[in-house]
Design an enzyme around this catalytic site. Structure first.
Site, mmCIF file in Angstrom:
data_model
loop_
_atom_site.group_PDB
_atom_site.id
_atom_site.type_symbol
_atom_site.label_atom_id
_atom_site.label_comp_id
_atom_site.label_asym_id
_atom_site.label_seq_id
_atom_site.Cartn_x
_atom_site.Cartn_y
_atom_site.Cartn_z
ATOM 1 C CB CYS A 268 -28.018 92.002 3.842
ATOM 2 S SG CYS A 268 -26.310 92.222 3.306
ATOM 3 C CG HIS B 59 -29.538 96.528 2.615
ATOM 4 N ND1 HIS B 59 -29.525 96.167 3.950
ATOM 5 C CD2 HIS B 59 -28.392 96.045 2.090
ATOM 6 C CE1 HIS B 59 -28.403 95.491 4.213
ATOM 7 N NE2 HIS B 59 -27.698 95.405 3.103
ATOM 8 C CD GLU C 227 -32.430 97.706 5.436
ATOM 9 O OE1 GLU C 227 -33.022 97.063 4.551
ATOM 10 O OE2 GLU C 227 -31.252 97.458 5.775
#
Lengths: 725, 228
Positions: free
Chosen positions: B86, B203, B205
């Site tokens: 990002c 993302h 994570e």
């Protein structure tokens, strides 16, 4: 310095009686700076002078409440040495004149209230009210407010996980923007907003002080008029990046144990933080304004004391630890300076280049504002508004349901919450739109918390006492529907001009209703905010108390409202009555805001919730959704859409007309699904709690069918649900 | 192996990346401050998401001048593995580690939601445990993820198989309406020619455990671990 004339006093929003009182406290006349200081601290916004006496009705204690009202935020024990810090606050007036910055700084302000306690902010919620969307101004305000919330929350990295938005013409010139923040803290890390220990330094950190936001609290303490738009300079400009640095630096400083007390500079800026910290610590404070970082030249002491520039913190540290603090702030590229110290005499003494410019007993500012018992009178409209004529039955129930589900107040707020980062920090375990409350996992434990905001202004308009009870009951029901036990609330009370007896009567009744409900549900009030003067020249808003509810999940939970598997039994906990007063159906289809809102029996409600919670705890519930605006038909439609499943619903013995059955907003109802084999267990739990439920149908592939009234495919319902914006 | 998560002022997914590596994967991981001058000992660097320096200017435009970026460049030249997520991707573009630039999302709004992406190349260390054509369910959360490059650059990216992820439908097609932000050619992630630097808008994570909606992010971290 300007002379103090009656005009000057009036322009500060102070009455002559209040001015006399100031003279008595000081035993002399105040100078212009002191008058300014008193005017902001004794404003309605800061002093709660009209509401303070009535707010005492709220229950505030329970064994799990670590800190109730009076500090920057309330704190609730959730076990394992962990606690939740939460608060909700309004930013209505600023958002009315400058929606983006008004909303953004509302978010920024409530976040500061949380990390000033030493807590890491983990979630934001927003309760919003606007005029009807066919009004271009309302659309502009909606877009600006949503963008402002997104702009601040996304940048600072705190997820916006829940909230609600309703549209009513009464909010046209005066939208409501209530922002709530939730934080997490260890019990032994709690920091209070106090200054104590004679000689301890007072550190100023964050943005420099400018002329922005002068008299913001006074601006918030009067009605909105055409001229209010000229008050746009009273709205501040937010800098979420600066605040992100402050969050990290302050939490890093907290770990060192240097901090005696901390408070943000929000409403009434340096004035409020200094006198409140001193008053809470039974101390005095001496400041030298010449040391305060400034962003404008030639600022007068008056302006420095009253500025509401954003992203500023005031910290009292232990003497001798200044260097530790300075190093941490330098690491984060923050400007921090010692601007004063704690004194013994209880005075707030403000100097500028050695000369004393204000000298006031701190407690007289923070604690001794006048308290008013404003006159109350039941508003005249209540004599006629409860009348409801016989309503014709609709020809086409499909059409009615589609209209309801596509109405802006009921429609899915996807286009709004997709603009909010609702996943950052990776705790969001139930996404927006999927359930009745957000679920946030607590890292390192098996626990989770559930949070929601709720409040139905229309019910409160029709019956503020009932509406107050329902606001708390529905918020509790929402967290129960995801498997959480309600623990506590924070509230934001949005009302009209308190100097009008009708408004004060509404306020009193709503607080009484909420207080009673909080006692029944054992959810004390941990703090919040009162916002009066929500009026324009045309009208006052509906009395709109907003409840922010916290619940705890320690075992099983429900993954939202969506129907899961073909063949699951659909059960309705509770009963449907002939209650269309104040309903969305009545307004949308029949064009009326009238009648009596749905009744509520709080003991019965509590039993319904206990049944739901226990069934979830036993692991037999596959989905749960409460019935609220739009009634049973809308709730069933939402379960179908979210679960991408249909349902076959049959009412055999019908005692009431179908439009009641489908669209009544009767309280204390929850739609549950479970496997057939578990029905017996549910019967046991329900009979233990002495509540009734009915099996109303089954989950199946295909469309939602309700008798021969409704037959609609979930995908078709969904396209309407999402169509409002 | 040892991971480093770079912290710029305004990074806000740094804690999330750290948590995943430390607690979900039991990895050795440290935060790296943006003023750090020594990156010896690290095997993989993560440039996390967030709003570095508030992103009041072009996203990543200030962070690229951070002191640590000089070291990141040396690390990259040594062949070290770098994952930009990002804002991290945006910084890598601004720093010139990856070609192209980010425009504002096509609808001009911030977009946070789950999307599906298709793996286009399983050769690099970031995807070697997946297979070409596999569909991953991951969230995006950005204002500026509308990837753009000129025609020559795009041709080169395609020729060298540098496009690693494309926004796709659940069944693996890449039509315009599967593209959430207007990104050129549905591009969601690209790597450098050498294959040791990846920038991606989704993302990973944020989707490591089922309770968060998806576990599809795991394979990115597991692939990196498998290749070091």
């Amino acid at each position: 310095m300007p002379e103090i004339t009656p005009e000057v006093i009036k322009s500060h929003g102070l009455s002559m009686e209040e001015y006399e009182r100031i003279c008595q406290v000081l035993k002399r006349s105040p100078n212009h700076t002191e008058l300014g200081i008193y005017s902001v601290m004794w404003s309605e916004h800061c002093s709660y002078k009209s509401s303070r006496a009535i707010l005492k009705l709220f229950p505030t204690q329970a064994p799990w409440i670590l800190l109730g009202p009076g500090e920057n935020a309330g704190i609730i024990d959730i076990g394992d040495n962990l606690a939740v810090v939460m608060k909700i606050e309004s930013h209505n007036h600023p958002s009315a004149v400058e929606p983006y910055q008004g909303a953004a700084t509302g978010v920024g302000g409530i976040i500061r209230d949380i990390f000033t306690m030493g807590a890491r902010p983990i979630a934001l919620l927003d309760s919003l009210r606007f005029g009807e969307l066919d009004d271009p101004q309302s659309r502009y305000l909606l877009n600006g407010v949503v963008a402002g919330i997104a702009g601040y929350g996304n940048c600072i990295g705190i997820p916006t996980v829940a909230g609600e938005i309703y549209f009513e013409s009464c909010y046209k010139g005066n939208p409501l923007v209530n922002a709530m923040c939730v934080g997490l803290i260890d019990h032994d890390k709690i920091i209070k907003g106090i200054a104590s220990g004679v000689g301890n330094p007072i550190i100023y950190v964050g943005s420099a002080t400018g002329r922005d936001g002068l008299h913001g609290v006074t601006f918030a303490s009067r009605e909105l008029t055409e001229e209010s738009y000229e008050d746009r300079p009273a709205v501040q400009v937010g800098d979420p990046f600066m605040e992100k640095l402050l969050v990290e630096a302050c939490l890093e400083l907290e770990k060192t144990g240097c901090i005696v007390g901390m408070q943000d500079m929000g409403g009434a800026g340096l004035t409020c933080s200094t006198c409140e910290m001193a008053a809470r610590g039974n101390s005095g404070m001496e400041l030298d304004l010449a040391l305060v970082p400034r962003r404008a030249q030639g600022m007068l002491p008056y302006e420095v004391m009253l500025s509401e520039s954003q992203e500023r913190m005031l910290i009292c540290v232990k003497a001798g630890t200044e260097d530790i603090a300075r190093k941490i702030f330098e690491k984060w590229d923050l400007h921090a300076v010692v601007i004063g110290e704690v004194t013994v005499d209880g005075m707030l003494r403000v100097k500028d280049k050695g000369e004393i410019v204000a000298e006031i007993p701190a407690k007289s500012l923070a604690d001794d504002a006048p308290v008013y018992q404003r006159p109350q009178q039941k508003p005249a409209y209540l004599e006629t508004v409860h009348y409801l004529p016989d309503l014709p039955l609709p020809q086409d129930y499909n059409n009615v349901l589609l209209k309801l589900i596509a109405s802006p107040s009921i429609g899915l707020k996807e286009k709004v919450y997709e603009q909010y980062d609702h996943m950052v920090q990776t705790n969001t375990q139930l996404l927006p739109g999927k359930g009745d409350a957000a679920i946030l996992g607590i890292k390192g434990t098996q626990k989770a918390i559930a949070v929601t905001t709720d409040g139905n202004g229309r019910y409160c308009y029709l019956d503020p006492y009932l509406g107050g009870m329902i606001a708390v009951a529905e918020a509790a029901r929402n967290v129960v529907c995801v498997g959480a036990r309600p623990l506590a609330i924070t509230n934001c009370l949005n009302f009209g001009n308190p100097e009008k007896p009708g408004v004060m009567w509404q306020f009193q009744k709503a607080v009484e209703g909420m207080s009673y409900a909080c006692k029944i549900f054992q959810t004390p009030v941990t703090g919040g905010n009162v916002s009066f003067y929500n009026e324009t020249e045309d009208m006052a808003i509906y009395p709109t108390p907003i409840v922010g509810m916290l619940g705890i999940i320690e075992g099983q939970r429900v993954e939202g409202m969506g129907f899961k598997d073909e063949g699951d039994m659909i059960v309705l906990l509770g009963e449907t009555k002939e209650e269309l007063g104040g309903s969305e159906y009545l307004k949308l289809i029949h064009g009326k805001v009238s009648g009596k809102p749905p009744q509520i029996d709080l003991d019965w409600e509590k039993k319904i919730q206990a049944t739901c919670l226990e069934a979830i705890a036993q692991g037999i519930i596959k989905s749960a959704h409460d019935c609220s605006e739009g009634g049973l038909a809308v709730a069933l439609a939402e379960c179908c859409i979210v679960g991408e499943m249909g349902a076959e619903i049959t009412f055999d013995s019908i005692f009431i007309e179908p439009h009641y059955l489908l669209f009544s907003e009767s309280q204390s109802r929850i739609i549950l699904t479970l496997e057939k084999k578990d029905l017996e267990k549910l019967e046991e739990i329900a009979s233990f709690h002495k509540v009734t439920f009915s099996i109303i149908g089954r989950v199946k592939e295909g469309s939602l069918q309700i008798n021969d009234w409704i037959d609609l495919r979930p995908s078709f319902l969904e396209s309407h649900w999402k169509s409002w914006l | 192996m040892k991971w480093g998560v770079i912290v710029f002022p305004g990074s806000n997914c740094d804690h999330d990346c750290y948590w995943v590596l430390k607690h979900s994967f039991n990895q050795e991981v440290e935060y790296i401050w943006h003023k750090e001058t020594n990156l010896a000992g690290y095997d993989c660097l993560i440039l996390p998401g967030g709003f570095s320096y508030g992103d009041y200017l072009r996203t990543g435009a200030i962070a690229r001048f951070s002191r640590v970026m000089l070291e990141v460049e040396k690390f990259a030249n040594r062949g070290g593995i770098i994952l930009g997520i990002c804002n991290g991707f945006q910084i890598l573009l601004e720093a010139g580690f990856l070609p192209g630039a980010m425009l504002r999302n096509k609808n001009l709004n911030f977009i946070c939601k789950y999307v599906t992406i298709r793996v286009e190349n399983e050769q690099p260390p970031f995807t070697n445990l997946t297979s070409k054509g596999r569909i991953l369910n991951m969230p995006i959360a950005h204002m500026d993820g509308n990837y753009y490059a000129d025609k020559a650059t795009l041709e080169e990216l395609n020729r060298n198989n540098q496009v690693i992820f494309r926004y796709s439908t659940k069944d693996g097609r890449c039509p315009v309406d599967a593209n959430p932000n207007g990104s050129l050619d549905n591009i969601a992630g690209i790597c450098n020619r050498e294959g040791n630097i990846l920038g991606m808008m989704p993302h990973p994570e944020r989707c490591i455990e089922k309770q968060l909606g998806s576990e599809d992010g795991r394979v990115i971290f597991e692939s990196i671990m498998a290749s070091v």
